[in-house]
Design an enzyme around this catalytic site. Sequence first.
Site, PDB file in Angstrom:
ATOM      1  N   ALA A 233       0.797  -1.230   0.000  1.00 37.82           N
ATOM      2  CA  ALA A 233       0.000   0.000   0.000  1.00 37.82           C
ATOM      3  C   ALA A 233       0.826   1.275   0.000  1.00 37.82           C
ATOM      4  CB  ALA A 233      -0.951   0.001   1.199  1.00 37.82           C
ATOM      5  N   GLY A 237      -2.052   5.900  -2.121  1.00 41.87           N
ATOM      6  CA  GLY A 237      -2.791   6.547  -3.207  1.00 41.87           C
ATOM      7  C   GLY A 237      -3.821   5.629  -3.845  1.00 41.87           C
ATOM      8  N   LYS A 238      -3.414   4.397  -4.099  1.00 37.30           N
ATOM      9  CA  LYS A 238      -4.336   3.449  -4.748  1.00 37.30           C
ATOM     10  C   LYS A 238      -5.319   2.851  -3.735  1.00 37.30           C
ATOM     11  CE  LYS A 238      -0.896   2.557  -8.277  1.00 37.30           C
ATOM     12  NZ  LYS A 238       0.183   3.332  -7.642  1.00 37.30           N
ATOM     13  N   ASP A 256       1.723  -3.076   4.469  1.00 36.64           N
ATOM     14  CA  ASP A 256       3.016  -2.588   4.013  1.00 36.64           C
ATOM     15  C   ASP A 256       4.076  -2.991   5.027  1.00 36.64           C
ATOM     16  OD1 ASP A 256       3.838  -0.678   1.606  1.00 36.64           O
ATOM     17  OD2 ASP A 256       5.233  -0.320   3.247  1.00 36.64           O
ATOM     18  N   ASP A 283       5.100  -7.389   9.625  1.00 32.61           N
ATOM     19  CA  ASP A 283       6.303  -7.532  10.462  1.00 32.61           C
ATOM     20  C   ASP A 283       6.695  -8.996  10.639  1.00 32.61           C
ATOM     21  OD1 ASP A 283       4.184  -8.235  12.033  1.00 32.61           O
ATOM     22  OD2 ASP A 283       4.545  -6.751  13.609  1.00 32.61           O
ATOM     23  N   CYS A 354       5.257   0.687 -11.774  1.00 29.32           N
ATOM     24  CA  CYS A 354       5.440   1.947 -12.505  1.00 29.32           C
ATOM     25  C   CYS A 354       6.754   1.857 -13.287  1.00 29.32           C
ATOM     26  CB  CYS A 354       5.411   3.155 -11.579  1.00 29.32           C
ATOM     27  SG  CYS A 354       6.565   3.084 -10.197  1.00 29.32           S
TER      28      CYS A 354
END
Length: 403
Positions: A233, A237-238, A256, A283, A354
């Site tokens: 994540a 933004g997404k 994340d 984690d 990207c």
Amino acid sequence: MRLHRNLVFAVIDALKQIFNDGEYADKVIEKVLRYDKRWGARDRAFIAETTYDIVRWKRLYTEIAEAHEPYSRQHLFRLFAVWCVLKGISLPDWKQLEETPERRIKGKFDELSKIRKFRESVPDWMDELGEKSLGNKLWTKEIAALNQQADVILRVNTLKITKPQLKLFLAKEDIETVDIDGYPDALKLKERKNVFTTEAFKDGLFEVQDASSQLVAPYLEVQPGQRVVDACAGAGGKTLHLASLMQNKGQLIALDIYESKLKKLKIRARRNGIHNFETRLIDSTKVIKKLHNSADRLLLDAPCSGLGVIKRNPDSKWKLEPEFIDRIMGVQQDILQNYSKMVKKGGQMVYATCSILPQENTEQVKKFLESENGKEFELVREQNVYASETGFDGFYMALVKKI
């Protein structure tokens, strides 16, 4: 254009921090713009845009200026002088800019512009990799497009406002926007402005998000009420886009490995009025295992070389190394192999980057589908988004389904 000494000195200072100290351009500009509270919008725009321009064309300008790392202050002024001459800006009578050989600069520019790696200002290895991966014709077009300044694109937060309403709202704050065909939630600024100080932003009516990035969340085909996992994540933004497509219904889990990014996401989500989501820090492997076979939809916006977003991160051309690409490809395949286990039977997953390199994109998906963990999945469709075709960032998306 009349050059002001304090603004030019701020640019030189920024270049030193970016080129010599290895700091990130966006962070440096943020810091430098705080030097003088009296600077107006035009002053700030000059500092930011001039710095980014010289960073973008670093290799070309250093060749012309015969400047070498580590750059002395004199060398940085030489780069600035080259920028001025090539922009047609008259040089002031300052000792730092004395004896600038204007005719030689123009002659050298014409000579070097015939060679792509200088014309497009990229390292040798990147130029060779781009041509090998994409072919001469596409790479030549793509790197030229990626060297153009990025537009400012907004994504309308449809949980709070419609696009026509937002256009009117922003117009009252003297910000003009236009629709972009094929991007239902996107608005492009007619003129670059700082949108983060607007009431509309503070009220969570929009996010700044490139048009190509806005294609990713809809590619996943989410529905309200589903369990959706955004497994890489970041600052979200997404994730925010997925929440609006889900109409705030169902369960959205943002994962994340960096807690700091998830904290930023929580702040953004509050501003956006999103309440169907939760964050979980990866984690340990237990976090992923707990979600095995449970997700209706899974987004893997994987870490990558970022070669598709050079427009907005021109300094990445000088920070990226070939070894990193080899390393990140291992990470990408590992994410595909392990995170894909979260998708339940009949569920769908999008793998996105990207990057414009096939070895990070279609080849990674092919390798996954041919593996033991990938045999339960089938490719529904994939899309390469090229800056040379859209004018926006370079992206890749693949939609796969668990059968």
